[in-house]
Write a protein that holds these residues in place. Sequence first.
Motif, PDB file in Angstrom:
ATOM      1  N   HIS A 215       0.929  -1.119   0.071  1.00  0.00           N
ATOM      2  CA  HIS A 215      -0.056  -0.055  -0.056  1.00  0.00           C
ATOM      3  C   HIS A 215       0.926   1.262  -0.072  1.00  0.00           C
ATOM      4  O   HIS A 215       1.810   1.507   0.881  1.00  0.00           O
ATOM      5  CB  HIS A 215      -0.721  -0.083   1.187  1.00  0.00           C
ATOM      6  N   VAL A 216       0.571   2.180  -0.912  1.00  0.00           N
ATOM      7  CA  VAL A 216       1.452   3.358  -1.026  1.00  0.00           C
ATOM      8  C   VAL A 216       0.562   4.602  -0.737  1.00  0.00           C
ATOM      9  O   VAL A 216      -0.766   4.596  -1.174  1.00  0.00           O
ATOM     10  CB  VAL A 216       2.084   3.449  -2.336  1.00  0.00           C
TER      11      VAL A 216
ATOM     12  N   THR B 299       2.633  -0.751   4.252  1.00  0.00           N
ATOM     13  CA  THR B 299       2.278   0.672   4.034  1.00  0.00           C
ATOM     14  C   THR B 299       3.630   1.308   3.680  1.00  0.00           C
ATOM     15  O   THR B 299       4.839   1.373   4.647  1.00  0.00           O
ATOM     16  CB  THR B 299       1.469   1.238   5.065  1.00  0.00           C
ATOM     17  N   ILE B 300       3.834   2.162   2.833  1.00  0.00           N
ATOM     18  CA  ILE B 300       4.916   2.817   2.247  1.00  0.00           C
ATOM     19  C   ILE B 300       4.616   4.265   2.162  1.00  0.00           C
ATOM     20  O   ILE B 300       3.714   4.735   1.449  1.00  0.00           O
ATOM     21  CB  ILE B 300       5.415   2.126   1.026  1.00  0.00           C
ATOM     22  N   ALA B 301       5.121   5.096   3.179  1.00  0.00           N
ATOM     23  CA  ALA B 301       5.036   6.465   3.093  1.00  0.00           C
ATOM     24  C   ALA B 301       6.253   7.422   3.538  1.00  0.00           C
ATOM     25  O   ALA B 301       7.211   6.569   3.894  1.00  0.00           O
ATOM     26  CB  ALA B 301       3.717   6.866   4.028  1.00  0.00           C
ATOM     27  N   ALA B 302       6.064   8.687   3.280  1.00  0.00           N
ATOM     28  CA  ALA B 302       7.273   9.453   3.490  1.00  0.00           C
ATOM     29  C   ALA B 302       7.163   9.935   5.191  1.00  0.00           C
ATOM     30  O   ALA B 302       7.289  11.081   5.455  1.00  0.00           O
ATOM     31  CB  ALA B 302       7.280  10.766   2.600  1.00  0.00           C
ATOM     32  N   GLY B 303       6.832   8.763   5.925  1.00  0.00           N
ATOM     33  CA  GLY B 303       6.401   9.441   7.100  1.00  0.00           C
ATOM     34  C   GLY B 303       5.161   9.543   7.637  1.00  0.00           C
ATOM     35  O   GLY B 303       4.182   9.062   6.897  1.00  0.00           O
TER      36      GLY B 303
ATOM     37  N   ALA C 164       6.152  15.622  -5.169  1.00  0.00           N
ATOM     38  CA  ALA C 164       7.371  14.732  -5.326  1.00  0.00           C
ATOM     39  C   ALA C 164       7.420  13.409  -4.287  1.00  0.00           C
ATOM     40  O   ALA C 164       7.834  12.255  -4.942  1.00  0.00           O
ATOM     41  CB  ALA C 164       8.605  15.651  -5.097  1.00  0.00           C
ATOM     42  N   LEU C 165       7.071  13.520  -3.237  1.00  0.00           N
ATOM     43  CA  LEU C 165       7.307  12.682  -2.205  1.00  0.00           C
ATOM     44  C   LEU C 165       6.154  11.563  -2.557  1.00  0.00           C
ATOM     45  O   LEU C 165       6.837  10.300  -2.244  1.00  0.00           O
ATOM     46  CB  LEU C 165       7.130  13.014  -0.772  1.00  0.00           C
ATOM     47  N   ILE C 166       5.042  11.837  -3.056  1.00  0.00           N
ATOM     48  CA  ILE C 166       4.274  10.746  -3.307  1.00  0.00           C
ATOM     49  C   ILE C 166       4.501   9.703  -4.513  1.00  0.00           C
ATOM     50  O   ILE C 166       4.656   8.624  -4.439  1.00  0.00           O
ATOM     51  CB  ILE C 166       2.850  11.283  -3.734  1.00  0.00           C
TER      52      ILE C 166
END
Length: 305
Positions: free
Chosen positions: A119-120, A151-155, A282-284
């Motif tokens: 999951h992004v 789950t993958i995220a920029a925090g 950009a982070l997404i």
Amino acid sequence: MSIRISDEVRQAIAEGKPVVALETTIVAHGMPEPTNIETALAVEGILRDGGAIPASVGLIEGDIVCGLSEAELDRLAHDQHVVKAQERDFGRAIRNRLSGATTVGATLLVAARCGIEVHVTGGIGGVAPEVGMNLDISADLPAIARSPLITIAAGTKAFMDTAATLEAMETLGVPVGVWQADEFPWFYSTSSGLKVEWRVESAQEIAEIFRAERDLRPGAGMFLGVPLLPPDALPAAQTRAAIDTALRRMREQGITGKAATPFLLSTIFEETGGASLTANVALIKNNARVGAQVAVAVAQSRLAI
Ligand code: PSU
Ligand code: MN
């Protein structure tokens, strides 16, 4: 609970191909038009280029959909009546035939039911500042703990209390890795300054660890933080100043509850002269690039069982 799965996503899952679930609250409520729909479609494109099938999740007139069409995504991006659906909102949304964007927690519920393992998103909900006063802990956190997905995220969202969020994830038993770095990311900025124990070197590594956990903790999830790097990342001092100003104005104006996030995001946007939105997009995209790699490795690790 019935879920309408698109033909493409259904077939990909059946064939064991890499599939990545995408939440849609960030599309409906997290970014202004037309950046929101442009980014949503670009993220789907990045996943495809990386060899994964995107599965955007949402509610269309009371139907839970896994694998939204472009037209359905467009509707969630533009329709003013789209609700922000957390897990607890599904029943009412179905009964009342509502259209809704799903949060991280709600998306995980649907993705788990469909058998998706990655999951992004941009940033997860977390523990809010001054949690002792408001008990504001995002429903995303327990959902990550009890859904068998990475789950993958920029925090966490930038204006959350990142240290408290890491403590909460420890309490909930969520393994927290950081992509090729030692410090937990800070959404717009590369680092929160908080060290984590688990530095993830490769997609294969996290896929193998995820697979190793399946026997022991079949229902448990994992979190992978992906730092946004310069030149896209904002300097930490700029992020700190913009957030402090936004939080101060929020308190002065007495803004609380569901109104808080939109207010904070728009204030941070003004304070950074628009740079926060550029960094957000950009982070997404960055997360999607890593997400595709992880999904490919996870699909391969499943074949190896
Ligand atoms: N991060 C953003 N914008 C957002 C969100 C996260 O930059 O809109 C959304 C995600 O869908 C996440 C939700 O699941 O906010 C968390 O909401 P809350 O803090 O109310 O739990
Ligand atoms: Mn909250």
